[in-house]
Every structure is written in structure tokens, then in C-alpha cells.
Write an enzyme that holds these catalytic residues in place. Structure first.
Site, PDB file in Angstrom:
ATOM      1  N   ASP A 292       0.858  -1.167   0.000  1.00  0.00           N
ATOM      2  CA  ASP A 292       0.000   0.000   0.000  1.00  0.00           C
ATOM      3  C   ASP A 292       0.911   1.239   0.000  1.00  0.00           C
ATOM      4  O   ASP A 292       2.146   1.125  -0.017  1.00  0.00           O
ATOM      5  CB  ASP A 292      -0.960  -0.051   1.202  1.00  0.00           C
TER       6      ASP A 292
HETATM    7  C1  GLC Z   1      -4.418   4.110  -0.061  1.00  0.00           C
HETATM    8  C2  GLC Z   1      -5.368   3.048   0.441  1.00  0.00           C
HETATM    9  C3  GLC Z   1      -5.634   1.953  -0.550  1.00  0.00           C
HETATM   10  C4  GLC Z   1      -5.583   2.504  -1.970  1.00  0.00           C
HETATM   11  C5  GLC Z   1      -4.164   2.967  -2.225  1.00  0.00           C
HETATM   12  C6  GLC Z   1      -4.012   3.585  -3.618  1.00  0.00           C
HETATM   13  O1  GLC Z   1      -3.511   4.461   0.946  1.00  0.00           O
HETATM   14  O2  GLC Z   1      -5.041   2.437   1.690  1.00  0.00           O
HETATM   15  O3  GLC Z   1      -6.928   1.409  -0.237  1.00  0.00           O
HETATM   16  O4  GLC Z   1      -5.934   1.495  -2.901  1.00  0.00           O
HETATM   17  O5  GLC Z   1      -3.704   3.889  -1.254  1.00  0.00           O
HETATM   18  O6  GLC Z   1      -4.771   4.742  -3.722  1.00  0.00           O
END
Ligand code: GLC
Length: 730
Positions: A292
Site C-alpha cells: 500500500d
Molecule cells: C491508499 C489506500 C488503498 C488505496 C491505495 C491507492 O492508501 O489504503 O486502499 O488502494 O492507497 O490509492
């Protein structure tokens, strides 16, 4: 060509391509950057062709061999783009990829969690918590189909959806991104969405790969604040938090995004046991994992687990992270190249990760891109919008309706007030047009707020006392004065939109302004209909007890205003049921599947509204619950049957929920667990007989040795107010 032949062909293609790749090209495939890293930020509202900086793009894709880009321009003020702009952006990126030595396509990922979030005028569905409240898997399937089609038509190729986390901590600011507190409900809704989204072949022009997130245990922080420790032991993890991911892998999702926080003391991005031993060794996941946002470097900058950024990369890659959402620079690339050259990370681990990534790119058809489908007939179609409106209608929970004050007559004089009455953002929540979903000015003005939908439908006097922003002060005296000349007050309360850490709160209590407004409205003596909107169950007990009716709207999406008006005036008979336990008090976080110890002596499960609660304008009764046999041997299925009758005077839909209890076991068992549900539509007086098959998996639990087992013994089946027992013998 059979699936097996296809897989063999892809396997050979991947092997061949891998054999030609340099170390740098391989590590580039493991590197994902945000579009900001290649963007002309000052051109955000300029021409599409100017949004990407050619030099930065060359640096990323040709020099650093970046294999994936994510997001809409530009963090942190991401904004939805037109389809035309998306076509320019994605084509520019893919053209750059064709100029690389091996021409490996870049996979462009986006968050499209309730429709194509970041494509202007897309069909934006109720959020997951609402989809769960429909107890209608077919709607989740259709949402997946429509979302995939509209994301693909935009030119995008990978959706960071669906959340498979279980929502059991009501304070958590991403509760609404989950399908609620129950494993079975979340499993059925999540896998239905995946099947609709991917079909049998996600290289099709209207399909694309999904992403299971956030693996695993992210949704249960002890203190309710996003990205804080979850104190989950492995047995509870395997019982409540892993099963939806196992089911998502089985449903064919080819990517997994990793938990940003820590569980049982270990950050998700450093947990080899979860990421490799369990995900690969036990669950058999063959796709690739993606970190993430910036979570690898956070092993150093935040968790203080790694002594350096380089060690953070080594820990994460060796734990099982295949792709890094870096997201703004090439640090991951540079450090990992060094780590391989120094022998600290073996080339075999790189080859394993890159093979997984290339396999998914082949499976998604990126090497032989199909022409994009035309917008006409594939984007924001009338049929898709109607499906969305139906999902919104079925997602709304009528929790109280004293003296059948609802539905209202069209000519009723209604006073509308409250911070969520006249906004579109409060119907949609985060991940809507912008990351936080709060840019009301960017919402499609042709969609109706709750107030506007009431104004359209009512033939009586409709008066609104409120502002044009969530925090706008409301003239309470004006509410009191106006109440005199109206029959009923619609009091629309709840939350402004948010997601992730910006949505952290200290208490589920409503703010004082909303409580004061509610008290004043109730004090007028006019019947009050309480409507709540927002991602979490804020504490409404004292208001709900004095209101004549309570409607729990949560986040019903872009058609939510009309759906609420449909229900208010009886143009639709509500049938939503709570996918979470609605707490009576701010510390009331006991879920419906509580353990016996939680209802012993002074401990009680006492929510304001229980899981599965939801009223209709008609009434239903279940009867004749029976099991086909009173005894089965281990490994056998058992069929449960029950009748459901519409005992009222209106046609309506009803979800029939089947629970079981394992009477005694080596590990304490929940008082009840949902193991089946079916939704039927019945005319007044009509009866339907339903049957459900309970499998050994339905009767199983995680035993003392952390293995899933079924123990012989007595089981109770519960439907409505009936119970029936059966025994499992050795
Ligand atoms: C964010 C979220 C995740 C998302 C990612 C890309 O921090 O935790 O759910 O898909 O970044 O945007």
C-alpha cells in the site's frame, strides 16, 4: 484454447520474456509510481496533453523501467478526469512503454471502489457497507460488471478493489469500505463483485483484474484509528479476517494489496508468515502482491523496524511483497538493484516476483491490447443507472416506523433540516471524484440530494432550513418556527465524507450542533423522521428513541437521494438489513456473533439495532423450519428448509437469514453465525419455500491447533424465531 493451455502458453511467454530481461528491467516491473511522479502538476486544469511531463515520463518508463502507474492527477488533490483525458493519459503512458527495449506494457491501477471513482460522470454505486445491506449478491455482481466496464472504457487496466476486510470496529474510518461485520456476508458479496468484475477472462474489453485489500487484519485497530495496531491473535485472524481473502483468491482475483498497519506486533509489509507461509503456502495465491501507499519505506520512517530505507526494502521483498507502491520516486528501484547486486536479495526472489507480475499482465491482455469499447452503450447507460438506483433503494435500512408514519402522503407538508439533507457528497463518502469525496462543487449537479429528491416528488409544502455545506450553521429558531406549519420534520444527520486517517475520530457521539438541532426538532412536538447518512454508525440513541421513524442511509451513492425519497413516499418498499450491529453507546462494539461470555450475567449484547435488522412496509413471517436429517456424519452436507410468507398488504422483498450455533466445542463458539441468506420478492399472502445447504465448511471453526476442523456434536439452526437441531457424528 482451454484455460490450462492458456496458462501454459502464458507460463512459457513469461519464462521467455524473463530470460531476456536485465536486473534493472526486472526491478522496474516491481516498481509502481503515482502519476504525480510523471506529472505537470501546474497543468492540472490545463490540456490533457500537458498533464504528463515528457522528461519525467521518459525517466520513469525508459530509464527506470517502471512497470505500473497509479492514481488520477495529482496527489493529494486527486480529481476525476473526463474519459477523453484518461484516454490521453493512458495512451501516453503505453506509448512510452512501446519505446522500451522489451516493450512490456505498463499496468495502470486506479481506485474504483464504488464505480469508476475517478472518471467524470461514472455510475457511482452505494459504498460496500450499503451493498452488504442489500443482502443481494446479484447486485454486487452487477456492480462489478458495470464498474469494470466503465473503468476499462476509461482506458485503465487494474482496479484496487474490492476491500475484503471485515468491519467490526465502528470507529474505524474505513468501516464503510467493508461489507460489514460478518464473514459469510462479506464473502458472498465480495466474491460476487469479483466474478462480475472479472468474468471468466479479465482480458475482455469490458473486464479487468481486481485487487483484494488490505491483506490482512487492517480493519480491526484496537483504538479504532486508521493505521494503528490490531491486536488480533492468529486463531481470531484465521476465523474472522482470513476467510474473505481465501474466498477472493478462490474467486480468481490476481492481485492482493497489503495491510498498511500492524497485526500482533508485525507490520503487514514485513510479515513473511502472512504474506508467504499463509497466502502462498496455505491459500495457494499465484498472483502478485502490491504494497500500500509508501508502506515499505514506512518500515523505516514510521515503524522503526528497519534501520535504513535499504533494509526496509529487503525486509518487505523477502517477506513477500512483489510490487512497491513507492509512490513518488525511484528509491525502491535504486535500493533493490543494489540489494541484488550485493547478494542480499537473491535474483530468484526477483524472478519470482516479476514472473507473477508479467503473468497478470498477460492474463489482463495488456500485451495484445483490445480496442477500447466506445462510451456509447458502455458508459453511464440508462440501464446501469437504474441498476444503481435499485442498489441504493435496497441498501437503505428502515430501522423504526412507529404507527406506520411512513410512507408519507405526497401532499404532506414536510420541513427538511440537518447537515446531510442537501449535499451529494454525504451520500457518497470518500473515493468519490476526489480522494476524500468532499469536493461538493465537482459533483454532477444533475444528481439529486435528499432535499431535491423530496422537492421533486412532493405535492405538499417542502421547506428547507439549512446551509449549503456540512458545517454551515443551522438556524434552530427558524426550524422551531417553521415546524408549526408543517406536518412532519425530516431531520437529516450524520457525517461529512472522509476516508483513511483524515477520518479518524475520538468518539462515535454526534457533534453537539446536531444533538441541539435534534432536541429542538423533537421539542416542537411534530413527528420527526430521523435520517442518518455517513460511513459509521454514529450514536443516535436518544434521538431515535424520541423520533417517530428512523432511516439508516449510510452511503447510498449517487442515486441515494432519489432512493431515499422513493422510500419516504412509498414508491419503493424498503428491505435493507443492517450488515453491522448498530451501537447503542459509543463503546458498544459487540458484534452479533458474540461469544457466550459476552452475554453472561451483566454482560449483554444490547445494540440499538442488531445485525440483520430492517423493517418493511409489509410484514413477513418464516415458519416450518426443518432439517432433512437429525443426524449426519462428518463430511456430509445437510439441507435446511423454511417457508417465508408475506403476511402484509404490500408487495415486498425479504432476505431470509440462516444462522447456526455449534453447541459446544474445543474453542468457544459464537452464539450464532450467519451461514446462508436468500432474498425473495413476495406479493401479499404469497409464501415461498426456501432451502439452504450447509456444508462441512459452514460447520467448521479454527481449532486449538489453528487448523480448520469440524467437531462431532450438536448444532442448532436458527431462522427468525424458530430453531431446529441436528447432530454431527464421527
Ligand atoms: C491508499 C489506500 C488503498 C488505496 C491505495 C491507492 O492508501 O489504503 O486502499 O488502494 O492507497 O490509492
Amino acid at each position: 484454447m482451454s484455460a490450462q493451455e492458456t496458462n501454459k502458453t502464458i507460463e512459457n511467454k513469461v519464462k521467455h520474456l524473463l530470460s531476456q530481461m536485465t536486473l534493472e528491467e526486472k526491478v522496474g516491473q516491481m516498481t509502481q509510481v503515482d502519476i504525480t511522479a510523471i506529472g505537470n502538476i501546474e497543468k492540472l486544469h490545463g490540456r490533457a496533453e500537458e498533464l504528463i511531463d515528457p522528461a519525467k515520463l521518459e525517466d520513469a518508463v525508459l530509464k527506470h523501467h517502471v512497470g505500473s502507474i497509479l492514481n488520477t492527477p495529482f496527489s493529494p488533490n486527486n480529481e476525476a478526469q473526463s474519459i477523453e483525458t484518461w484516454h490521453v493519459l493512458t495512451r501516453t503512458v503505453q506509448d512510452a512503454a512501446t519505446r522500451t527495449r522489451l516493450k512490456i506494457p505498463v499496468i495502470y491501477g486506479i481506485d474504483a471502489i464504488h464505480g469508476a471513482t475517478y472518471t467524470q460522470n461514472a455510475v457511482l454505486f452505494p459504498q460496500a457497507i450499503n451493498m452488504a445491506a442489500t443482502f443481494n449478491a446479484d447486485l454486487a455482481f452487477k456492480e462489478g460488471e458495470i464498474t469494470a466496464r466503465e473503468v476499462r472504457v476509461s482506458g485503465l487496466q487494474w482496479n484496487f478493489s474490492t476491500v475484503m476486510d471485515i468491519g467490526r470496529q465502528p470507529l474505524w474510518p474505513r468501516l464503510w469500505e467493508t461489507f460489514g461485520e460478518d464473514v459469510h456476508l462479506a464473502t458472498v458479496m465480495g466474491t460476487s463483485y469479483i466474478k462480475g468484475h472479472q468474468g471468466d477472462d479479465f482480458s475482455a474489453a469490458d473486464k479487468l483484474p481486481t485487487c483484494l485489500k488490505h491483506y490482512v487484519g487492517y480493519s480491526y485497530p484496537l483504538n479504532g484509528r486508521d493505521r494503528t495496531p490490531a491486536w488480533i491473535g492468529e486463531r481470531m485472524l484465521r476465523e474472522y479476517f482470513l476467510p474473505t481473502f481465501e474466498a477472493g483468491v478462490k474467486a480468481g482475483s490476481p492481485t492482493v494489496m497489503v495491510n498498511s498497519a500492524e497485526v500482533d506486533g508485525i507490520p503487514g509489509h514485513a510479515n513473511h508468515h502472512y504474506l508467504t507461509t499463509i497466502l502462498r503456502g496455505e491459500i495457494g495465491f499465484k498472483g502478485f502482491t502490491v504494497s500500500d501507499w509508501a508502506d515499505i519505506e514506512r518500515l523505516y520512517t514510521r515503524d522503526k523496524m528497519a534501520a535504513s530505507p535499504k533494509e526496509a526494502v529487503k525486509i518487505a521483498v523477502m517477506a513477500g511483497i512483489d510490487m512497491s507502491m513507492v509512490p513518488f520516486d525511484f528509491s525502491f528501484y535504486d535500493l533493490l538493484v543494489d540489494l541484488v547486486k550485493s547478494g542480499e536479495v537473491p535474483m530468484s526472489r526477483i524472478d519470482e516476483a516479476v514472473s507473477r507480475i508479467l503473468t497478470v499482465k498477460y492474463q489482463a491482455g495488456l500485451f495484445e491490447p483490445k480496442p477500447l469499447l466506445p462510451m456509447e452503450g458502455n458508459f453511464a447507460t440508462a440501464e446501469a443507472i437504474e441498476t444503481n438506483r435499485q442498489a441504493a433503494r435496497e441498501s437503505i435500512v428502515l430501522a423504526k416506523n412507529d404507527h406506520n408514519i411512513l410512507p408519507l402522503k405526497k401532499d404532506a407538508n414536510i420541513l427538511v433540516t440537518g447537515p446531510t439533507a442537501n449535499l451529494l457528497s454525504v451520500l457518497n463518502g470518500g473515493w468519490t471524484i476526489t480522494w476524500q469525496g468532499a469536493a461538493e462543487e465537482l459533483y454532477p449537479q444533475e444528481k439529486l440530494t435528499v432535499l431535491e429528491a423530496i422537492q421533486e416528488k412532493s405535492t405538499g409544502k417542502v421547506t428547507f432550513v439549512g446551509g449549503n455545506a456540512f458545517d454551515a450553521p443551522i438556524d434552530i429558531q427558524k426550524v422551531v418556527d417553521e415546524a408549526k406549519s408543517h406536518d412532519v420534520i425530516l431531520l437529516s444527520l450524520g457525517e461529512h465524507p472522509y476516508t483513511e486517517t483524515p477520518g479518524n475520530i475520538e468518539t462515535l457521539n454526534l457533534d453537539q450542533a446536531q444533538i441541539d438541532l435534534a432536541n429542538a426538532a423533537i421539542a416542537t412536538g411534530k413527528p420527526v423522521i430521523l435520517l442518518t447518512l455517513g460511513g459509521r454508525p454514529r450514536i443516535i440513541t436518544s434521538i431515535a428513541e424520541r423520533a417517530s421513524a428512523v432511516i439508516l442511509g449510510f452511503l447510498p451513492g449517487m442515486e441515494g437521494g432519489e432512493a431515499i425519497a422513493d422510500i419516504l413516499y412509498g414508491d419503493y418498499n424498503p428491505n435493507g438489513k443492517l450488515p453491522i450491529s448498530y451501537p447503542r453507546n459509543t463503546n458498544g462494539i459487540t458484534p452479533y456473533d458474540y461469544k457466550p461470555i459476552e452475554s453472561f450475567e451483566t454482560n449483554i449484547y444490547d445494540p440499538l439495532y442488531p445485525f440483520g435488522h430492517g423493517l418493511s412496509y409489509t410484514t413477513f413471517e418464516t415458519s416450518g423450519l426443518k432439517v432433512e436429517k437429525s443426524q449426519i456424519s462428518m463430511g456430509e452436507n445437510i439441507t435446511v428448509s423454511v417457508n417465508v410468507k408475506n403476511t402484509g398488504s404490500l408487495k415486498g422483498k425479504e432476505a431470509v437469514l440462516v444462522y447456526i450455533n455449534d453447541v459446544a466445542a474445543a474453542v468457544t463458539r459464537p452464539n450464532k453465525q450467519l451461514k446462508g441468506f436468500k432474498k425473495v420478492e413476495l406479493a401479499p399472502g404469497q409464501t415461498e419455500s426456501l432451502s439452504f445447504t450447509l456444508t462441512p465448511h459452514d460447520l467448521s471453526f479454527i481449532g486449538v491447533d489453528l487448523k480448520r476442523i469440524v467437531e462431532p456434536g450438536d448444532f442448532t439452526v436458527m431462522v427468525g424465531n424458530e430453531t431446529v437441531g441436528f447432530t454431527v457424528t464421527k
